[in-house]
Design a protein around this motif. Sequence first.
Motif, mmCIF file in Angstrom:
data_model
loop_
_atom_site.group_PDB
_atom_site.id
_atom_site.type_symbol
_atom_site.label_atom_id
_atom_site.label_comp_id
_atom_site.label_asym_id
_atom_site.label_seq_id
_atom_site.Cartn_x
_atom_site.Cartn_y
_atom_site.Cartn_z
ATOM 1 N N MET A 211 -1.506 -5.227 7.030
ATOM 2 C CA MET A 211 -0.313 -5.676 7.746
ATOM 3 C C MET A 211 0.691 -4.538 7.723
ATOM 4 N N GLU A 212 1.161 -4.150 8.898
ATOM 5 C CA GLU A 212 2.200 -3.144 9.010
ATOM 6 C C GLU A 212 3.482 -3.849 9.388
ATOM 7 N N LEU A 213 4.545 -3.565 8.643
ATOM 8 C CA LEU A 213 5.799 -4.288 8.786
ATOM 9 C C LEU A 213 6.972 -3.318 8.777
ATOM 10 N N LYS A 214 7.858 -3.504 9.734
ATOM 11 C CA LYS A 214 9.101 -2.729 9.781
ATOM 12 C C LYS A 214 10.248 -3.711 9.947
ATOM 13 N N LEU A 215 11.265 -3.570 9.098
ATOM 14 C CA LEU A 215 12.453 -4.408 9.183
ATOM 15 C C LEU A 215 13.592 -3.617 9.798
ATOM 16 N N ASN A 216 14.492 -4.334 10.480
ATOM 17 C CA ASN A 216 15.693 -3.678 10.977
ATOM 18 C C ASN A 216 16.731 -3.638 9.850
ATOM 19 N N THR A 217 17.907 -3.148 10.139
ATOM 20 C CA THR A 217 18.941 -3.010 9.106
ATOM 21 C C THR A 217 19.429 -4.354 8.586
ATOM 22 N N ASP A 218 19.197 -5.431 9.333
ATOM 23 C CA ASP A 218 19.586 -6.776 8.896
ATOM 24 C C ASP A 218 18.490 -7.467 8.091
ATOM 25 N N GLY A 219 17.383 -6.780 7.851
ATOM 26 C CA GLY A 219 16.280 -7.370 7.103
ATOM 27 C C GLY A 219 15.405 -8.287 7.933
ATOM 28 N N LYS A 220 15.516 -8.189 9.254
ATOM 29 C CA LYS A 220 14.696 -8.986 10.163
ATOM 30 C C LYS A 220 13.499 -8.167 10.630
ATOM 31 N N ILE A 221 12.414 -8.846 10.971
ATOM 32 C CA ILE A 221 11.183 -8.170 11.387
ATOM 33 C C ILE A 221 11.373 -7.518 12.757
ATOM 34 N N ILE B 33 0.845 -1.198 0.000
ATOM 35 C CA ILE B 33 0.000 0.000 0.000
ATOM 36 C C ILE B 33 0.880 1.248 0.000
ATOM 37 N N GLU B 34 1.714 1.377 1.050
ATOM 38 C CA GLU B 34 2.550 2.568 1.188
ATOM 39 C C GLU B 34 3.640 2.321 2.218
ATOM 40 N N SER B 35 4.597 3.241 2.216
ATOM 41 C CA SER B 35 5.645 3.250 3.218
ATOM 42 C C SER B 35 5.597 4.606 3.904
ATOM 43 N N ALA B 36 5.487 4.593 5.225
ATOM 44 C CA ALA B 36 5.430 5.839 5.983
ATOM 45 C C ALA B 36 6.182 5.664 7.286
ATOM 46 N N GLU B 37 7.103 6.566 7.544
ATOM 47 C CA GLU B 37 7.882 6.561 8.780
ATOM 48 C C GLU B 37 8.587 5.230 9.008
ATOM 49 N N GLY B 38 9.094 4.638 7.935
ATOM 50 C CA GLY B 38 9.850 3.399 8.038
ATOM 51 C C GLY B 38 9.014 2.137 8.158
ATOM 52 N N ILE B 39 7.699 2.274 8.074
ATOM 53 C CA ILE B 39 6.809 1.118 8.178
ATOM 54 C C ILE B 39 6.104 0.923 6.844
ATOM 55 N N ASN B 40 6.211 -0.279 6.298
ATOM 56 C CA ASN B 40 5.503 -0.615 5.066
ATOM 57 C C ASN B 40 4.145 -1.200 5.412
ATOM 58 N N SER B 41 3.132 -0.750 4.688
ATOM 59 C CA SER B 41 1.775 -1.260 4.872
ATOM 60 C C SER B 41 1.381 -2.077 3.659
ATOM 61 N N TYR B 42 0.690 -3.192 3.920
ATOM 62 C CA TYR B 42 0.252 -4.109 2.879
ATOM 63 C C TYR B 42 -1.198 -4.489 3.134
ATOM 64 N N THR B 43 -1.929 -4.761 2.057
ATOM 65 C CA THR B 43 -3.224 -5.413 2.197
ATOM 66 C C THR B 43 -2.933 -6.903 2.275
ATOM 67 N N ALA B 44 -3.318 -7.515 3.376
ATOM 68 C CA ALA B 44 -3.117 -8.947 3.590
ATOM 69 C C ALA B 44 -4.439 -9.645 3.343
ATOM 70 N N ALA B 45 -4.521 -10.354 2.216
ATOM 71 C CA ALA B 45 -5.750 -11.057 1.852
ATOM 72 C C ALA B 45 -5.650 -12.497 2.338
ATOM 73 N N PHE B 46 -6.437 -12.812 3.357
ATOM 74 C CA PHE B 46 -6.520 -14.167 3.895
ATOM 75 C C PHE B 46 -7.727 -14.862 3.268
ATOM 76 N N ASP B 47 -7.889 -16.137 3.545
ATOM 77 C CA ASP B 47 -9.060 -16.866 3.066
ATOM 78 C C ASP B 47 -10.355 -16.241 3.578
ATOM 79 N N ASN B 48 -10.365 -15.788 4.838
ATOM 80 C CA ASN B 48 -11.605 -15.367 5.488
ATOM 81 C C ASN B 48 -11.754 -13.866 5.706
ATOM 82 N N ILE B 49 -10.679 -13.084 5.474
ATOM 83 C CA ILE B 49 -10.739 -11.650 5.787
ATOM 84 C C ILE B 49 -9.581 -10.935 5.099
ATOM 85 N N ASN B 50 -9.752 -9.640 4.873
ATOM 86 C CA ASN B 50 -8.666 -8.783 4.415
ATOM 87 C C ASN B 50 -8.277 -7.867 5.565
ATOM 88 N N LEU B 51 -6.990 -7.800 5.861
ATOM 89 C CA LEU B 51 -6.475 -6.952 6.923
ATOM 90 C C LEU B 51 -5.339 -6.098 6.374
#
Length: 118
Positions: free
Chosen positions: A100-110, A80-98
């Motif tokens: 997901m906000e995700l931020k990685l550290n410098t090593d690429g870890k959550i 969706i977008e990246s804001a303040e270091g956090i990437n937002s995604y539409t997470a489409a599951f079988d039963n619902i759409n949510l």
Amino acid sequence: MKYILLLLVFIAAQPLLAQDAPAYEKTTKAFQENFNAQNIDGVFDLYATEMQEEMTKEGVARFIKGCHSQFGNLKTLTFIESAEGINSYTAAFDNINLVMELKLNTDGKIATIQFQEP
């Protein structure tokens, strides 16, 4: 003059933002695969050390199993977008759409992950 300076800053920042894209793509793909397989170790290994200490493997197991039983498989993640270091995604599951906000550290870890209603 302000606009020229702003344009130069934006152009200079582009390579830095673009470097993050492959890390986020790799991590979201691995998260989706491990989530759907309910591979607790795989998801836990994606977390930064601080997250692993805070959540513990047992906490991650409860989170993954609870979300999977309630929402189903994670079918797609759409950026969706990246804001303040956090990437937002539409997470489409079988039963619902949510969202997901995700931020990685410098090593690429959550460093941060959360799901919420849009």
